[in-house]
Design a protein around this motif. Structure first.
Motif: not given
Length: 177
Positions: A35-41
């Protein structure tokens, strides 16, 4: 207009080694949280940065500049670019086996970045002193001729369990107190 300054490094930098369990050069860096804003899919809205391990202490990344990222008419919002730099530089720190959080991030914006373009990033860990990790990054449009922006960051090593204690996977809760 171009990149203006360099990060001043302390004299007492420690020797660094690449962590043996990180991806090899040319291999994708792992998503650290879905759920990461940068790398999460799985993030409903996110940068979806594609980060690749490079040689030594370097990574590269790509990011499409899409409509929702708009700041001024037809160009990326500076805060979105800031978040992308933060993510790419944090990924570079993984190469030395150090989980980090950002304590200082400086950006030189050299040129407007149009919607519909693809940004290419480079990032390199410059050194480590105590818990501090020093990283620089540059962003390019099409090729790598001249950077459209550059960033310098100081990250601090954390204990992941202690830092995220009290938070559950996939849920965001404010600390009590």
């Amino acid at each position: 207009m171009g990149v203006k300054h360099e990060l001043e490094l302390p004299a007492n930098l420690e020797p660094m080694t690449r962590h043996p369990k990180v991806p090899g050069p040319g291999e994708p860096m792992r998503v650290h949280h879905s759920m990461c804003f940068g790398c999460g899919l799985d993030a409903p809205v996110g940068l979806r940065l594609n980060v690749t391990a490079g040689e030594d202490f370097c990574v590269t990344a790509t990011m499409p500049v899409v409509d929702w990222m708009q700041g001024g008419p037809g160009v990326i919002h500076g805060g979105i670019l800031s978040a992308a730099f933060d993510e790419v530089m944090g990924n570079a720190s993984i190469l030395i086996g150090v989980p980090v959080v950002t304590v200082n991030l400086e950006i030189d914006y050299a040129k407007p970045i149009p919607l519909g373009s693809t940004l290419r990033f480079t990032a390199e860990v410059l050194g480590k002193s105590g818990r501090k990790v020093y990283v620089r990054s540059q962003a390019y449009l099409d090729g790598f001729e001249a950077p459209v922006a550059a960033a310098y960051g100081i990250f601090v090593e954390i204990n992941l369990r202690k830092h995220f204690e009290g938070y559950k996977e996939g849920a965001v809760k404010a600390p009590q107190g």
